[in-house]
Motif scaffolding. Structure first.
Motif, PDB file in Angstrom:
ATOM      1  N   LEU A 140       0.559  -1.142  -0.150  1.00 26.09           N
ATOM      2  CA  LEU A 140      -0.083   0.203   0.291  1.00 26.09           C
ATOM      3  C   LEU A 140       0.477   1.504  -0.042  1.00 26.09           C
ATOM      4  N   HIS A 141       2.529   1.191   0.848  1.00 27.88           N
ATOM      5  CA  HIS A 141       2.794   2.563   1.055  1.00 27.88           C
ATOM      6  C   HIS A 141       3.640   2.680  -0.360  1.00 27.88           C
ATOM      7  N   GLU A 142       2.953   1.672  -1.432  1.00 29.05           N
ATOM      8  CA  GLU A 142       4.151   2.047  -2.963  1.00 29.05           C
ATOM      9  C   GLU A 142       2.593   2.629  -3.398  1.00 29.05           C
ATOM     10  N   ALA A 143       1.380   1.907  -3.319  1.00 30.35           N
ATOM     11  CA  ALA A 143       0.079   2.631  -4.381  1.00 30.35           C
ATOM     12  C   ALA A 143       0.111   4.827  -3.991  1.00 30.35           C
ATOM     13  N   VAL A 144       0.701   4.887  -2.842  1.00 32.92           N
ATOM     14  CA  VAL A 144       0.277   6.359  -2.245  1.00 32.92           C
ATOM     15  C   VAL A 144       2.332   6.826  -2.852  1.00 32.92           C
ATOM     16  N   SER A 145       3.421   6.325  -3.075  1.00 30.46           N
ATOM     17  CA  SER A 145       4.092   7.196  -3.001  1.00 30.46           C
ATOM     18  C   SER A 145       4.395   8.248  -4.101  1.00 30.46           C
ATOM     19  N   GLY A 146       3.296   8.339  -4.970  1.00 33.29           N
ATOM     20  CA  GLY A 146       3.369   9.573  -5.738  1.00 33.29           C
ATOM     21  C   GLY A 146       3.482  10.960  -5.038  1.00 33.29           C
ATOM     22  N   LEU A 147       2.835  10.976  -3.780  1.00 34.04           N
ATOM     23  CA  LEU A 147       2.694  11.792  -2.851  1.00 34.04           C
ATOM     24  C   LEU A 147       4.150  12.112  -2.117  1.00 34.04           C
TER      25      LEU A 147
END
Lengths: 155, 155
Positions: free
Chosen positions: B118-125
């Motif tokens: 999940l951390h990877e999924a929101v790594s855009g920010l």
DNA sequence: ATTTATTATATCAAATTTGAAATAATAGTC
DNA sequence: GACTATTATTTCAAATTTGATATAATAAAT
């Protein structure tokens, strides 16, 4: 190396996102239902209204429906007289879904009221805050999509 | 009076929210599935792990499941040996769901890997952007909830 | 103590979604 | 032109969700 606190922050973000999304969705689903549609049907109506006739697989990829699900929802809407199937002239595998006159009238009548219901759901933010939120969500979503494609291609 | 542009902005926000949410959810659902659970089951595991034994109706209201849905998912997890039902001592209407030893071991083993996915999924920010996003989502969600309750009570 | 209203869970059928084939058409290669 | 791979849709069974109703227990009021 990933710091532990950052992962914790990401998890927190995801919990908040899920909760906030479902609070807003409650309004959306409720509004759809009030007009006699389920969210999937409503999404198809809106999509065809805003983007014109769509290939069935485009509907699926936009609304995250598996192919069987597209067939199911389109069948139902055809039965209700809201949509027709139109075979593609140039590629005989392809079928378009297109609003009927009744479908167009229906969504045109509903859309403004639905929009007001949704506007109410996000009334906790000022226009400036909405703008900021849009930016952040876009940025997050774009990268999530990119990463997912990357993952998928690795299979 | 509501300005037209504001409604348009709200609709835009909702489209972006829906898209961004589903992009992130794709990661989440994929991760759950990789570990052999569907999202609902996973959510129950997490809830019981983080918050301890929960009344069945609490599970329902937190995860937005109707009572029949709670019965269904808990039945399945009981059958899988992950959860047990524990009748409440003081109120004989109430039943708690509680992780078994196997359930606890399972979620403890999975949770860190799931968190990294999940951390990877929101790594855009960046962390700062995540903080800002959390604030805005909370503000929006809170008001949506308030408004919904207000609406519901008017029935 | 009865009655009435509310709350919690389960049951059940119907609606919807998922996932795995099956079918048919196109595209690319040899 | 035949062969293989890919793409689009449908079909079908199984899994899941929804919604309405039933059952049982508590709470509140009389």
């Amino acid at each position: 190396m990933i710091k532990n606190g950052e992962i914790e922050q990401s998890m927190h973000l995801l919990r908040v996102l899920a909760r906030s999304y479902s609070s807003v969705s409650t309004h959306s689903f409720g509004s759809c239902k009030k007009f006699g549609f389920n969210p999937t049907e409503f999404a198809v109506l809106e999509l065809l209204y805003h983007k014109g006739p769509q290939k069935l697989n485009e509907i699926g990829s936009r609304l995250l429906l598996v192919s069987g699900g597209v067939t199911y929802v389109v069948d139902k809407m055809v039965a209700a007289g809201l949509v027709i199937r139109e075979p593609c002239q140039t590629d005989r595998r392809v079928i378009y879904a297109k609003l009927t006159e009744k479908g167009r009238r229906t969504i045109e009548e509903i859309a403004p009221k639905h929009a007001e219901n949704l506007h109410e759901a996000v009334s906790g933010l000022t226009p400036a805050e909405k703008e900021k939120l849009i930016d952040l969500l876009k940025k997050m979503g774009k990268e999530a999509e990119r990463k997912w494609k990357e993952k998928s291609s690795r299979i």
